[in-house]
Design a protein around this motif. Sequence first.
Motif, PDB file in Angstrom:
ATOM      1  N   LYS A  42     -15.908   4.299 -10.688  1.00 17.05           N
ATOM      2  CA  LYS A  42     -15.398   5.165 -11.759  1.00 17.05           C
ATOM      3  C   LYS A  42     -16.514   5.573 -12.726  1.00 17.05           C
ATOM      4  O   LYS A  42     -16.539   6.702 -13.214  1.00 17.05           O
ATOM      5  N   TRP A  48       0.797  -1.217   0.000  1.00 16.56           N
ATOM      6  CA  TRP A  48       0.000   0.000   0.000  1.00 16.56           C
ATOM      7  C   TRP A  48       0.837   1.278   0.000  1.00 16.56           C
ATOM      8  O   TRP A  48       2.062   1.223   0.009  1.00 16.56           O
ATOM      9  N   GLY A  50      -4.470  18.427  -0.724  1.00 12.17           N
ATOM     10  CA  GLY A  50      -5.851  18.869  -0.958  1.00 12.17           C
ATOM     11  C   GLY A  50      -6.638  18.887   0.342  1.00 12.17           C
ATOM     12  O   GLY A  50      -7.415  19.809   0.609  1.00 12.17           O
ATOM     13  N   THR A  51      -6.446  17.861   1.150  1.00 10.37           N
ATOM     14  CA  THR A  51      -7.121  17.773   2.439  1.00 10.37           C
ATOM     15  C   THR A  51      -6.647  18.918   3.341  1.00 10.37           C
ATOM     16  O   THR A  51      -7.437  19.492   4.096  1.00 10.37           O
ATOM     17  N   PHE A  95      -8.177  -0.223  -0.574  1.00  7.69           N
ATOM     18  CA  PHE A  95      -7.083  -1.040  -1.102  1.00  7.69           C
ATOM     19  C   PHE A  95      -6.815  -2.210  -0.191  1.00  7.69           C
ATOM     20  O   PHE A  95      -5.806  -2.258   0.488  1.00  7.69           O
ATOM     21  N   ASP A 136      -5.177   6.203   5.644  1.00 11.30           N
ATOM     22  CA  ASP A 136      -5.747   7.438   5.123  1.00 11.30           C
ATOM     23  C   ASP A 136      -5.218   8.619   5.945  1.00 11.30           C
ATOM     24  O   ASP A 136      -5.002   8.490   7.153  1.00 11.30           O
ATOM     25  N   GLY A 159     -16.279  14.775  -9.426  1.00  8.65           N
ATOM     26  CA  GLY A 159     -16.374  13.523  -8.680  1.00  8.65           C
ATOM     27  C   GLY A 159     -15.015  12.908  -8.492  1.00  8.65           C
ATOM     28  O   GLY A 159     -14.071  13.217  -9.227  1.00  8.65           O
ATOM     29  N   SER A 160     -14.902  12.060  -7.471  1.00  9.78           N
ATOM     30  CA  SER A 160     -13.676  11.277  -7.332  1.00  9.78           C
ATOM     31  C   SER A 160     -14.041   9.889  -6.825  1.00  9.78           C
ATOM     32  O   SER A 160     -14.993   9.724  -6.056  1.00  9.78           O
ATOM     33  N   ALA A 161     -13.313   8.909  -7.299  1.00  8.18           N
ATOM     34  CA  ALA A 161     -13.561   7.519  -6.910  1.00  8.18           C
ATOM     35  C   ALA A 161     -12.257   6.924  -6.415  1.00  8.18           C
ATOM     36  O   ALA A 161     -11.244   6.993  -7.101  1.00  8.18           O
ATOM     37  N   ILE A 162     -12.277   6.392  -5.206  1.00  8.31           N
ATOM     38  CA  ILE A 162     -11.090   5.746  -4.648  1.00  8.31           C
ATOM     39  C   ILE A 162     -11.484   4.345  -4.192  1.00  8.31           C
ATOM     40  O   ILE A 162     -12.446   4.197  -3.449  1.00  8.31           O
ATOM     41  N   PRO A 163     -10.746   3.335  -4.633  1.00  4.22           N
ATOM     42  CA  PRO A 163     -11.039   1.998  -4.105  1.00  4.22           C
ATOM     43  C   PRO A 163     -10.459   1.827  -2.712  1.00  4.22           C
ATOM     44  O   PRO A 163      -9.518   2.523  -2.336  1.00  4.22           O
ATOM     45  N   VAL A 178     -18.427   8.440 -11.353  1.00  4.30           N
ATOM     46  CA  VAL A 178     -17.719   9.722 -11.498  1.00  4.30           C
ATOM     47  C   VAL A 178     -17.832  10.209 -12.943  1.00  4.30           C
ATOM     48  O   VAL A 178     -18.114  11.384 -13.199  1.00  4.30           O
ATOM     49  N   GLU A 197     -10.075  16.936  -1.263  1.00  6.83           N
ATOM     50  CA  GLU A 197      -9.537  15.902  -0.371  1.00  6.83           C
ATOM     51  C   GLU A 197      -9.518  14.539  -1.056  1.00  6.83           C
ATOM     52  O   GLU A 197     -10.496  14.112  -1.643  1.00  6.83           O
ATOM     53  N   LYS A 198      -8.373  13.878  -0.969  1.00  4.40           N
ATOM     54  CA  LYS A 198      -8.229  12.536  -1.552  1.00  4.40           C
ATOM     55  C   LYS A 198      -8.316  11.537  -0.407  1.00  4.40           C
ATOM     56  O   LYS A 198      -7.321  10.968   0.041  1.00  4.40           O
ATOM     57  N   THR A 199      -9.524  11.382   0.122  1.00  5.56           N
ATOM     58  CA  THR A 199      -9.702  10.560   1.314  1.00  5.56           C
ATOM     59  C   THR A 199     -10.818   9.541   1.093  1.00  5.56           C
ATOM     60  O   THR A 199     -11.595   9.645   0.149  1.00  5.56           O
ATOM     61  N   GLN A 200     -10.881   8.579   1.992  1.00  7.62           N
ATOM     62  CA  GLN A 200     -11.929   7.566   1.925  1.00  7.62           C
ATOM     63  C   GLN A 200     -13.247   8.143   2.442  1.00  7.62           C
ATOM     64  O   GLN A 200     -13.298   9.269   2.915  1.00  7.62           O
ATOM     65  N   HIS A 235      -4.778   5.078  -8.061  1.00  6.83           N
ATOM     66  CA  HIS A 235      -6.026   4.348  -8.285  1.00  6.83           C
ATOM     67  C   HIS A 235      -7.260   5.230  -8.054  1.00  6.83           C
ATOM     68  O   HIS A 235      -8.375   4.719  -7.995  1.00  6.83           O
ATOM     69  N   MET A 236      -7.067   6.520  -7.900  1.00  9.30           N
ATOM     70  CA  MET A 236      -8.190   7.433  -7.692  1.00  9.30           C
ATOM     71  C   MET A 236      -8.568   8.042  -9.045  1.00  9.30           C
ATOM     72  O   MET A 236      -7.700   8.543  -9.757  1.00  9.30           O
ATOM     73  N   ALA A 237      -9.850   7.978  -9.381  1.00  7.73           N
ATOM     74  CA  ALA A 237     -10.295   8.514 -10.672  1.00  7.73           C
ATOM     75  C   ALA A 237     -10.969   9.859 -10.473  1.00  7.73           C
ATOM     76  O   ALA A 237     -11.779  10.030  -9.564  1.00  7.73           O
ATOM     77  N   GLU A 238     -10.609  10.819 -11.311  1.00  7.95           N
ATOM     78  CA  GLU A 238     -11.267  12.125 -11.316  1.00  7.95           C
ATOM     79  C   GLU A 238     -11.118  12.739 -12.700  1.00  7.95           C
ATOM     80  O   GLU A 238     -10.427  12.206 -13.567  1.00  7.95           O
TER      81      GLU A 238
END
Lengths: 400, 188
Positions: free
Chosen positions: B19, A116, A273-274, B38, A358, B32-36, B22, B60-63, A172-175
């Motif tokens: 995805k 990870w 960003g957070t 992991f 996270d 939109g944002s999609a995070i798996p 989004v 924010e790139k968070t869950q 692995h984050m899509a935007e």
Amino acid sequence: MIKVVDGNQAAAFGAKLSKPDVIAAYPITPQTPLVEYVATMVARGELDAEMVEVESEHSALSVLHGAALAGARTFTATSSQGLSLMYEPYFRTSTLRLPVVMCIVTREMISPQSVWGGQQDAVTVRDAGWIQLYVENNQEVLDTVIQAYRLAEDKKVMLPVNVCLDGFYLSHMAEKVEIPEQDDVDRFLPPLKMDYIKLDPKEPISVDPLTPGGLLTHYRKKHMEGLENAKEVFEAVDRDFGEIFGRYYHGKIEPYRMDDAEIALVTMGSMSGTARVMVDKARERGVKVGFLKLKMFRPFPKEEFRELLEGIDVVGVIDRNVSFGFSSGTVFYELKSALMGHHEPLMASFIAGLGGMDITKGHVGTVIRFLEKIQQTKRVEKEVIWMDLEEEIWEKPLTR
Amino acid sequence: MIEIRIHGRGGQGAVMASKILVSAAVLEGKHGSAIPDFTFERRGAPVKAFVKIDDQYIREKTQVYTPEFLIVLDPSIKTAVDYYEGIADNCTLVINYPKLPGDVPEKVKTIGYVDANKITIPLFGMPMVNTCMLGAFAKVTGLISLDSIKHGISEIMEGMKDEMLEKNIHAAEVGYKEAVIVEYKGRD
């Protein structure tokens, strides 16, 4: 063209638009899809490059040495253990002054086994002479890969560049990402021309011969000068990029709400960003806090930090890595030493997000409250805080 | 900001569904944002994916910890995962289930259910329910149109055979048609 892509795909688009001649890569989590995307582009004929399937990361980078010495623009990517296996050619890439661009999709190092995220892999090779740029989102992934070639191939620099994107949280984050037009990229990025050393059968030369220490010392000094030049060149590259594409990233360090700030947060990568969100929230409470996004970790922008942190009371650094032996986060201690002898704010190191954990809004909000306390009491009781191991001392769970 | 959490098993397409959502939201002018999540990437293992949708860029790139919308692709994972963990008040549940599920917490105010296995097994030879459930999601929530979901399927599944693409679009349409919406007033 607008597309929804993950960070790996964004990097692949950046590479494709930069028109590399040779790509060599070996798949490893979380970089694997990046290699698949690039290989697919080559197979479909969308990218006119030689794609070399190698048996290891050591070979991947070694193949690019030959290609770069022959005047080719080159691309590769790796993560974690793959980067470790690359260590020998990794050093040689920079000391041969080869303008290779390599994405590091950052990942935790073993042991114990982890696939990870974490920036431990990339920060650990910080002193091997490469330029390292850390990015915040997928648009910046794509744009920075293109910028990396301009920076690497600048005659005042001639050094390899790592574009470091956080494993999973970006890869692995899509935007939504805007894919630039090829014509614009061509305008921004001229073809590579190797002036100094170039392998040519008609004019044979010997590269990398046994070199006595006196001469080697000259090389080291010039290498270091090349790195120093990268600081200025990158600012110009970023500005040029902004003019053509309308996106400017503020070069080496981006200040956010720093104008009247008394407390500053320093972050690197996707957590930035957070940090923006939570700085905004703290500002609503009247806290004079701003943040600095460190993009260029190597060379370390010492002078700019000194300027940006002049008069600041408290600085908190969140590191997604550890410095074994210095016993804090890596960016923390580097920043602390950069400030020595200049304005020295009170500083604390926060370690978070290791092994794919996270870094939530709760983490960043808690860090800001902690820094407020330091400002009030004017003392740092604890210099290094392991965010996820000390949850019992926080007011509420870090996920909230 | 709207937060959605998708639960399923490896191979059911939870990550791809995130995805597609989004892509559909972006088509409608949103961000939109999609995070798996992991965890271990194994077929059959419980997986999660997190989706955020907003009118503004999502920084924010968070869950996702407190979802207002829950999509459950395979309710049998409940022996391994508490998929209701952290749900927001007024949560909407979209679940692959042949009837109104029991044992739903009171924070869930709307339930949409559809027998996605029955729809997708004849199409794919296995319960690859993601696109079917997105069709149901579009109907139950009204957040995103079915047409946008179809666009999302085409964008994210780009490179797949036309036949597969058509089957997935069909699955979304049937999911949309057959989803049953129940305003949930808690257990009797």
